[in-house]
Design a protein around this motif. Sequence first.
Motif, PDB file in Angstrom:
ATOM      1  N   ASP A  25       0.852  -1.188   0.000  1.00  0.00           N
ATOM      2  CA  ASP A  25       0.000   0.000   0.000  1.00  0.00           C
ATOM      3  C   ASP A  25       0.893   1.245   0.000  1.00  0.00           C
ATOM      4  O   ASP A  25       1.202   1.813   1.039  1.00  0.00           O
ATOM      5  CB  ASP A  25      -0.894  -0.039   1.258  1.00  0.00           C
ATOM      6  N   THR A  26       1.361   1.634  -1.182  1.00  0.00           N
ATOM      7  CA  THR A  26       2.235   2.794  -1.317  1.00  0.00           C
ATOM      8  C   THR A  26       2.035   3.398  -2.699  1.00  0.00           C
ATOM      9  O   THR A  26       1.164   2.958  -3.450  1.00  0.00           O
ATOM     10  CB  THR A  26       3.717   2.382  -1.084  1.00  0.00           C
ATOM     11  N   TRP A  30       4.511   8.986  -3.067  1.00  0.00           N
ATOM     12  CA  TRP A  30       4.904   8.958  -1.650  1.00  0.00           C
ATOM     13  C   TRP A  30       6.395   8.665  -1.539  1.00  0.00           C
ATOM     14  O   TRP A  30       7.133   9.358  -0.822  1.00  0.00           O
ATOM     15  CB  TRP A  30       4.105   7.885  -0.874  1.00  0.00           C
ATOM     16  N   CYS A 110      25.701   0.609   6.789  1.00  0.00           N
ATOM     17  CA  CYS A 110      25.877   1.580   5.693  1.00  0.00           C
ATOM     18  C   CYS A 110      27.224   2.302   5.754  1.00  0.00           C
ATOM     19  O   CYS A 110      27.643   2.908   4.764  1.00  0.00           O
ATOM     20  CB  CYS A 110      24.744   2.599   5.694  1.00  0.00           C
ATOM     21  N   ASN A 150       7.262   0.261   5.371  1.00  0.00           N
ATOM     22  CA  ASN A 150       8.178   1.205   6.017  1.00  0.00           C
ATOM     23  C   ASN A 150       9.632   0.987   5.595  1.00  0.00           C
ATOM     24  O   ASN A 150      10.458   1.887   5.716  1.00  0.00           O
ATOM     25  CB  ASN A 150       8.112   1.060   7.545  1.00  0.00           C
ATOM     26  N   LEU A 154      12.753   1.308   0.508  1.00  0.00           N
ATOM     27  CA  LEU A 154      13.936   2.166   0.655  1.00  0.00           C
ATOM     28  C   LEU A 154      15.223   1.569   0.068  1.00  0.00           C
ATOM     29  O   LEU A 154      16.114   2.307  -0.339  1.00  0.00           O
ATOM     30  CB  LEU A 154      14.211   2.439   2.144  1.00  0.00           C
ATOM     31  N   PHE A 155      15.303   0.237   0.059  1.00  0.00           N
ATOM     32  CA  PHE A 155      16.621  -0.375  -0.147  1.00  0.00           C
ATOM     33  C   PHE A 155      16.805  -0.999  -1.531  1.00  0.00           C
ATOM     34  O   PHE A 155      15.837  -1.317  -2.211  1.00  0.00           O
ATOM     35  CB  PHE A 155      16.867  -1.421   0.944  1.00  0.00           C
ATOM     36  N   LEU A 188      17.359   0.222  14.207  1.00  0.00           N
ATOM     37  CA  LEU A 188      17.550  -0.299  12.855  1.00  0.00           C
ATOM     38  C   LEU A 188      18.342  -1.595  12.978  1.00  0.00           C
ATOM     39  O   LEU A 188      19.556  -1.570  13.164  1.00  0.00           O
ATOM     40  CB  LEU A 188      18.308   0.734  11.989  1.00  0.00           C
ATOM     41  N   GLY A 215      11.748   4.541  11.406  1.00  0.00           N
ATOM     42  CA  GLY A 215      12.202   5.470  10.375  1.00  0.00           C
ATOM     43  C   GLY A 215      12.462   6.890  10.849  1.00  0.00           C
ATOM     44  O   GLY A 215      13.494   7.482  10.534  1.00  0.00           O
ATOM     45  N   ARG A 216      11.509   7.426  11.627  1.00  0.00           N
ATOM     46  CA  ARG A 216      11.637   8.834  12.043  1.00  0.00           C
ATOM     47  C   ARG A 216      12.855   9.059  12.934  1.00  0.00           C
ATOM     48  O   ARG A 216      13.589  10.025  12.785  1.00  0.00           O
ATOM     49  CB  ARG A 216      10.375   9.252  12.789  1.00  0.00           C
ATOM     50  N   VAL A 218      15.509   7.143  13.088  1.00  0.00           N
ATOM     51  CA  VAL A 218      16.724   6.932  12.292  1.00  0.00           C
ATOM     52  C   VAL A 218      17.024   8.193  11.493  1.00  0.00           C
ATOM     53  O   VAL A 218      18.179   8.635  11.414  1.00  0.00           O
ATOM     54  CB  VAL A 218      16.566   5.712  11.346  1.00  0.00           C
ATOM     55  N   HIS A 250      26.555   9.108   1.979  1.00  0.00           N
ATOM     56  CA  HIS A 250      25.793   7.853   1.875  1.00  0.00           C
ATOM     57  C   HIS A 250      24.423   8.185   1.282  1.00  0.00           C
ATOM     58  O   HIS A 250      23.774   9.164   1.668  1.00  0.00           O
ATOM     59  CB  HIS A 250      25.657   7.236   3.272  1.00  0.00           C
ATOM     60  N   ILE A 256      17.932  13.565   3.703  1.00  0.00           N
ATOM     61  CA  ILE A 256      19.092  13.485   4.606  1.00  0.00           C
ATOM     62  C   ILE A 256      20.315  14.079   3.907  1.00  0.00           C
ATOM     63  O   ILE A 256      21.111  14.812   4.503  1.00  0.00           O
ATOM     64  CB  ILE A 256      19.365  12.017   5.035  1.00  0.00           C
TER      65      ILE A 256
HETATM   66  N1  COA Z   1       4.036   4.319   1.454  1.00  0.00           N
HETATM   67  C1  COA Z   1       3.018   5.006   1.981  1.00  0.00           C
HETATM   68  N2  COA Z   1       2.929   5.316   3.271  1.00  0.00           N
HETATM   69  C2  COA Z   1       3.928   4.909   4.067  1.00  0.00           C
HETATM   70  C3  COA Z   1       5.028   4.180   3.582  1.00  0.00           C
HETATM   71  C4  COA Z   1       5.057   3.882   2.227  1.00  0.00           C
HETATM   72  N3  COA Z   1       6.061   3.187   1.667  1.00  0.00           N
HETATM   73  N4  COA Z   1       5.858   3.931   4.608  1.00  0.00           N
HETATM   74  C5  COA Z   1       5.322   4.476   5.704  1.00  0.00           C
HETATM   75  N5  COA Z   1       4.139   5.053   5.387  1.00  0.00           N
HETATM   76  C6  COA Z   1       3.216   5.756   6.262  1.00  0.00           C
HETATM   77  C7  COA Z   1       3.405   5.405   7.702  1.00  0.00           C
HETATM   78  O1  COA Z   1       2.727   4.195   7.976  1.00  0.00           O
HETATM   79  C8  COA Z   1       2.790   6.605   8.393  1.00  0.00           C
HETATM   80  O2  COA Z   1       1.399   6.416   8.412  1.00  0.00           O
HETATM   81  P1  COA Z   1       0.573   6.735   9.763  1.00  0.00           P
HETATM   82  O3  COA Z   1       0.852   8.202  10.030  1.00  0.00           O
HETATM   83  O4  COA Z   1      -0.813   6.428   9.352  1.00  0.00           O
HETATM   84  O5  COA Z   1       1.143   5.833  10.778  1.00  0.00           O
HETATM   85  C9  COA Z   1       3.071   7.764   7.443  1.00  0.00           C
HETATM   86  O6  COA Z   1       3.453   7.159   6.200  1.00  0.00           O
HETATM   87  C10 COA Z   1       4.162   8.689   7.895  1.00  0.00           C
HETATM   88  O7  COA Z   1       5.203   7.909   8.379  1.00  0.00           O
HETATM   89  P2  COA Z   1       6.519   8.579   8.919  1.00  0.00           P
HETATM   90  O8  COA Z   1       7.430   7.498   9.405  1.00  0.00           O
HETATM   91  O9  COA Z   1       6.215   9.703   9.795  1.00  0.00           O
HETATM   92  O10 COA Z   1       7.081   9.200   7.564  1.00  0.00           O
HETATM   93  P3  COA Z   1       8.389  10.006   7.366  1.00  0.00           P
HETATM   94  O11 COA Z   1       8.087  11.333   6.812  1.00  0.00           O
HETATM   95  O12 COA Z   1       9.289   9.938   8.571  1.00  0.00           O
HETATM   96  O13 COA Z   1       9.108   9.180   6.209  1.00  0.00           O
HETATM   97  C11 COA Z   1      10.819   7.551   5.985  1.00  0.00           C
HETATM   98  C12 COA Z   1       9.398   7.814   6.400  1.00  0.00           C
HETATM   99  C13 COA Z   1      11.123   6.077   6.246  1.00  0.00           C
HETATM  100  C14 COA Z   1      10.957   7.835   4.504  1.00  0.00           C
HETATM  101  C15 COA Z   1      11.777   8.476   6.798  1.00  0.00           C
HETATM  102  O14 COA Z   1      11.486   8.373   8.153  1.00  0.00           O
HETATM  103  C16 COA Z   1      13.205   8.133   6.572  1.00  0.00           C
HETATM  104  O15 COA Z   1      13.743   8.345   5.507  1.00  0.00           O
HETATM  105  N6  COA Z   1      13.913   7.658   7.623  1.00  0.00           N
HETATM  106  C17 COA Z   1      15.289   7.276   7.502  1.00  0.00           C
HETATM  107  C18 COA Z   1      15.381   5.903   6.907  1.00  0.00           C
HETATM  108  C19 COA Z   1      16.755   5.565   6.462  1.00  0.00           C
HETATM  109  O16 COA Z   1      17.333   6.297   5.699  1.00  0.00           O
HETATM  110  N7  COA Z   1      17.283   4.436   6.939  1.00  0.00           N
HETATM  111  C20 COA Z   1      18.572   3.975   6.583  1.00  0.00           C
HETATM  112  C21 COA Z   1      19.605   4.796   7.272  1.00  0.00           C
HETATM  113  S1  COA Z   1      21.191   4.304   6.753  1.00  0.00           S
END
Ligand code: COA
Length: 323
Positions: A25-26, A30, A110, A150, A154-155, A188, A215-216, A218, A250, A256
């Motif tokens: 569901d994305t 987004w 990473c 979540n 990303l990867f 993580l 995620g937030r 991190v 990175h 970021i």
């Molecule tokens: N598609 C749609 N919605 C998604 C989603 C996706 N792929 N992934 C998460 N959501 C939803 C969440 O469930 C949340 O819904 P809710 O409010 O109903 O619970 C909403 O989006 C917001 O989530 P949130 O975590 O606040 O979003 P965010 O703005 O922080 O963005 C990330 C999420 C993961 C993109 C962000 O936190 C991020 O980039 N974090 C770092 C991750 C990273 O880089 N990790 C590796 C480090 S080396």
Amino acid sequence: MITGTGHAVPKRVFRNEEFVGIGIDTSDEWIRDRTGIRQRHIAGEGETLTSISAEASLKAMAVAGVTAAELDMIIVGTCSPDRLLPSAAAELQAALGATRAVAFDVGAACSGWLYGMQVAEGMMAAGNAETILVVGAELLSRIVNWKDRNTCVLFGDGAGATIVKRSTKQRGILSTYMRSDGALANLLYRPKGGAAEPMTQQILDEGSHLVSMQGRDVFKNAVRSMADAVDRALDGAKLSANDIDLLIPHQANVRIIEATAKHASVSMDKVFVNVDRFGNTSAASIPIALDEAIAQGRVKEGTIVMFVAFGAGFTWGSMVERF
Ligand code: COA
């Protein structure tokens, strides 16, 4: 100093739009808005961490004019090795036929390539090696939870390789910095399936052996730690932001990266970004970006490059190099 680079990625490109087709569901919108990612490469049948690492390494060795027999050491940064035993580096050594090389992995997620580079520098300073292959490689598609939106968006998979030789007065490393904070590990990580809680059917069914992330939190830590790493890199090299010709951070998320560039007072035209095409390839992201930057003519002799990494652990660090 780095005398050759190469990278390799699996053939299959997986676009954002395809997640919906596998029941996630994305949306493309987004993912692009939050991360800047449009697509990533995903390993298929027959593609392994060893195969893409070897492909990247052979390219780097060809550029540096180094044969497998000349490698004294192989250091692989990875958190997704083909097997838990032996190391990815040992498997790469066998694939390359680098019979003389000492081979071992660096477990820094990473930050793996950046840590590996600093270990290589130390090994050379201690007189233990003259020619070192440092690889960052990941098959994250094999350890992420493809039901968890979540993380799975990303990867990506890929490998980047660098040949390192002793620095000269004119060329080489100007500063290095490494930090870790294991107290934040569970933001993580892969909760189960290791030696503490070995794999069971229940662990497999619930997917708790796969990557789990807050995620937030991190995100906040990544921005803070990369800013710290930037400051230390400049202090250590006795340089100002103006002296940096290219910043290669990175590639986790474009937001970021932008925050890091802003903190460093480096304008985005001096920042290398390819997260849109590869996603977050963890330890592979910086060496892949470096290889592309060189191919695009953005790194030449004399160019001063700042590398900044952050990853699970947490681990972070930086390095400034004059090419
Ligand atoms: N598609 C749609 N919605 C998604 C989603 C996706 N792929 N992934 C998460 N959501 C939803 C969440 O469930 C949340 O819904 P809710 O409010 O109903 O619970 C909403 O989006 C917001 O989530 P949130 O975590 O606040 O979003 P965010 O703005 O922080 O963005 C990330 C999420 C993961 C993109 C962000 O936190 C991020 O980039 N974090 C770092 C991750 C990273 O880089 N990790 C590796 C480090 S080396």
